[in-house]
Design a protein around this motif. Structure first.
Motif, PDB file in Angstrom:
ATOM      1  N   LEU A 111       0.827  -1.212   0.000  1.00 42.02           N
ATOM      2  CA  LEU A 111       0.000   0.000   0.000  1.00 42.02           C
ATOM      3  C   LEU A 111       0.859   1.258   0.000  1.00 42.02           C
ATOM      4  CD1 LEU A 111      -2.744   1.418   0.193  1.00 42.02           C
ATOM      5  CD2 LEU A 111      -2.630   1.148   2.683  1.00 42.02           C
ATOM      6  N   CYS A 112       1.971   1.227   0.765  1.00 45.66           N
ATOM      7  CA  CYS A 112       2.873   2.377   0.786  1.00 45.66           C
ATOM      8  C   CYS A 112       3.462   2.643  -0.597  1.00 45.66           C
ATOM      9  CB  CYS A 112       3.996   2.147   1.791  1.00 45.66           C
ATOM     10  SG  CYS A 112       3.473   2.187   3.512  1.00 45.66           S
ATOM     11  N   GLY A 113       3.907   1.564  -1.273  1.00 43.15           N
ATOM     12  CA  GLY A 113       4.443   1.735  -2.618  1.00 43.15           C
ATOM     13  C   GLY A 113       3.392   2.219  -3.587  1.00 43.15           C
ATOM     14  N   MET A 114       2.181   1.664  -3.465  1.00 41.56           N
ATOM     15  CA  MET A 114       1.084   2.059  -4.341  1.00 41.56           C
ATOM     16  C   MET A 114       0.694   3.524  -4.111  1.00 41.56           C
ATOM     17  SD  MET A 114      -2.756   0.458  -4.356  1.00 41.56           S
ATOM     18  CE  MET A 114      -2.125  -1.204  -4.248  1.00 41.56           C
ATOM     19  N   PHE A 115       0.557   3.920  -2.859  1.00 42.07           N
ATOM     20  CA  PHE A 115       0.148   5.291  -2.525  1.00 42.07           C
ATOM     21  C   PHE A 115       1.208   6.295  -2.981  1.00 42.07           C
ATOM     22  CE2 PHE A 115      -0.436   8.840   0.536  1.00 42.07           C
ATOM     23  CZ  PHE A 115      -1.744   9.166   0.203  1.00 42.07           C
ATOM     24  N   SER A 116       2.480   5.933  -2.826  1.00 44.04           N
ATOM     25  CA  SER A 116       3.552   6.822  -3.270  1.00 44.04           C
ATOM     26  C   SER A 116       3.516   7.018  -4.776  1.00 44.04           C
ATOM     27  CB  SER A 116       4.921   6.238  -2.860  1.00 44.04           C
ATOM     28  OG  SER A 116       5.013   6.138  -1.456  1.00 44.04           O
ATOM     29  N   SER A 117       3.135   5.953  -5.508  1.00 45.67           N
ATOM     30  CA  SER A 117       3.016   6.071  -6.959  1.00 45.67           C
ATOM     31  C   SER A 117       1.888   7.027  -7.331  1.00 45.67           C
ATOM     32  CB  SER A 117       2.766   4.694  -7.581  1.00 45.67           C
ATOM     33  OG  SER A 117       3.862   3.831  -7.356  1.00 45.67           O
ATOM     34  N   PHE A 118       0.799   6.992  -6.577  1.00 45.41           N
ATOM     35  CA  PHE A 118      -0.322   7.895  -6.849  1.00 45.41           C
ATOM     36  C   PHE A 118       0.048   9.347  -6.519  1.00 45.41           C
ATOM     37  CE2 PHE A 118      -2.931   4.209  -7.329  1.00 45.41           C
ATOM     38  CZ  PHE A 118      -4.029   4.615  -8.077  1.00 45.41           C
ATOM     39  N   ILE A 119       0.840   9.524  -5.473  1.00 43.63           N
ATOM     40  CA  ILE A 119       1.252  10.879  -5.107  1.00 43.63           C
ATOM     41  C   ILE A 119       2.168  11.469  -6.171  1.00 43.63           C
ATOM     42  CG2 ILE A 119       2.577  12.230  -3.436  1.00 43.63           C
ATOM     43  CD1 ILE A 119       1.613  10.333  -1.271  1.00 43.63           C
ATOM     44  N   ALA A 120       3.032  10.600  -6.744  1.00 44.94           N
ATOM     45  CA  ALA A 120       4.049  11.083  -7.673  1.00 44.94           C
ATOM     46  C   ALA A 120       3.464  11.629  -8.959  1.00 44.94           C
ATOM     47  CB  ALA A 120       5.034   9.956  -7.990  1.00 44.94           C
ATOM     48  N   THR A 121       2.313  11.111  -9.406  1.00 44.90           N
ATOM     49  CA  THR A 121       1.746  11.563 -10.675  1.00 44.90           C
ATOM     50  C   THR A 121       0.242  11.385 -10.665  1.00 44.90           C
ATOM     51  OG1 THR A 121       1.736  11.222 -13.070  1.00 44.90           O
ATOM     52  CG2 THR A 121       2.155   9.297 -11.722  1.00 44.90           C
TER      53      THR A 121
END
Length: 444
Positions: A111-121
């Protein structure tokens, strides 16, 4: 390995393997939590050190909040994992709470990796590197049962869909993002099952080796006990036969009867030698404490040579040649006397009458070297590798008809190794043999 792609380990090993991999999973969680904490501390440090114009942090306000959350959660997982590792080490059993904790950590990291991907773009499929990394890390580090992997994939896909909806992604982009996510989750499934299979096969092989070693140890103990028991019980009847032969010699007997009695006594001596070898072999296999004392080897070896001379069994000259006096080593007198008896006895057995036997004592580096050299039959090259193996085919009849038990040199090797030494041999057929005993020098 593909046999575990769509199923879990079954049979008698299932519960034991679950206990094993749960302990490994908890250790992985602890290490992963430390790495995750350090990573976020470094990010926080960079956030504080570098100016906003360089980090562009004002464009990603979510990072500031998530960074604090990530550090706090990493510390939480580290503390709980330590507690659960202590529990499983104490009880040797995995529990449902431990499995749930590992599952929660895996879901959280993804979830952390997924959420960070959403934040990035705004369009996640253009920046799913962190999502991919988190899936790969969990697939490699953690072992999950088949059903746990499926549940984890379903939960991750639901979270991914929820984030897409929350981000108000248009239908076309949602389809593209879902396709990318499905591909990533398919790769995660394969990685997870591959490592489950790899670790399961490794664990079963190690477990089989451990079980075989236990069986071998039990068989060895049984063999030693059997040898000791049989050899000990044979002593009394042989002693009775020998005593009877000696009593018959006290009466007037003819030459034929005397020859028969001599044969009986020789057979008893032979049998007693075999029994002594069996008992010694059993004692060497089972002996616990091995007591040694600092001993001057020149005196010990000379004493042994003098005993051989007094026996008058050999007409060979036995000479001690020493280049170091005194020569001290830590010696168990009873055991090491057997070593000397065996090596000198073998030298006499395979040497012609009047042939000289030499015993050398030298020093090399920090070791005392004892060499027993004869000029007898020698040992064929094909026998040299097996002469120290118990009951090997290297045993040969002596020049005077002496038989071999096949145990003497193996006992010698065992005793010398218990002295932290080693034994070597050089031999040439027709020219004789040299047995070399290497012992650590005692300086205490």
């Amino acid at each position: 390995m593909d046999k575990y792609l769509f199923k879990d380990l079954t049979g008698k090993h299932k519960n034991a393997y679950r206990d094993y991999y749960t302990r490994e999973n908890l250790s992985s969680v602890r290490v992963g939590a430390i790495i995750f904490l350090v990573l976020n501390v470094v990010i926080r440090a960079l956030y504080l050190i570098f100016p906003l114009s360089l980090t562009k942090a004002e464009n990603f306000p979510e990072f500031d909040i998530t960074n604090w959350v990530f550090m706090g959660s990493a510390l939480f997982f580290y503390i709980i994992s330590n507690f659960l590792i202590d529990e499983i080490n104490k009880n040797k059993k995995a529990t449902a709470i431990m499995s749930l904790f590992v599952f929660t950590f895996a879901l959280y990291i993804i979830l952390c990796g997924m959420f960070s991907s959403f934040i990035a773009t705004a369009n996640p499929r253009n920046a799913l590197v962190l999502y991919l990394i988190s899936l790969t890390v969990i697939g490699v580090l953690c072992v999950f049962e088949y059903y746990e992997t499926i549940i984890l994939i379903i939960a991750v896909e639901l979270m991914f869909t929820s984030l897409l909806i929350h981000a108000h992604t248009d239908p076309t982009e949602m389809i593209y993002n879902q396709m990318v996510s499905v591909i990533l989750l398919g790769g995660f499934y394969w990685i997870s099952r591959y490592f489950f299979s790899y670790k399961a096969n490794y664990w079963m092989h190690v477990n089989e080796i451990r079980e075989k070693n236990l069986e071998i140890a039990k068989a060895s103990d049984f063999k030693s006990q059997l040898l000791g028991t049989v050899a000990h019980d044979l002593r009394n009847p042989i002693a009775a036969v020998e005593t009877l032969a000696m009593m018959m010699e006290m009466e007037e007997i003819n030459a034929d009867t005397q020859d028969t009695l001599n044969l009986m006594k020789a057979s008893c001596i032979r049998a007693r030698t075999i029994i002594d070898d069996l008992l010694e072999s059993a004692r060497n296999d089972n002996s616990g404490e091995f007591i040694t004392i600092k001993t001057e080897l020149n005196a010990l070896v000379q004493q042994n040579i003098d005993v051989w001379k007094l026996q008058n069994e050999a007409k060979n000259a036995i000479e001690l040649i020493s280049s170091i006096n005194p020569a001290y080593a830590q010696i168990n007198h009873e055991k090491f006397t057997r070593v000397l008896d065996n090596l000198i006895g073998n030298a006499l057995k395979f040497s012609k009458e009047k042939s000289k036997i030499e015993v050398f004592i030298n020093k090399r580096n920090q070791n005392i070297i004892i060499e027993i050299k004869d000029r007898g039959l020698g040992i064929p090259k094909d026998m040299l590798p097996i002469i120290f193996t118990p009951f090997s085919k290297a045993g040969r009849t002596g020049l005077k008809g002496e038989q071999s038990t096949g145990l003497g040199l193996s006992i010698v090797k065992q005793i010398i190794e218990k002295h932290n030494g080693k034994i070597e041999v050089e031999s040439e057929v027709g020219k004789g043999s040299t047995f070399r005993v290497v012992l650590p020098e005692s300086r205490d």
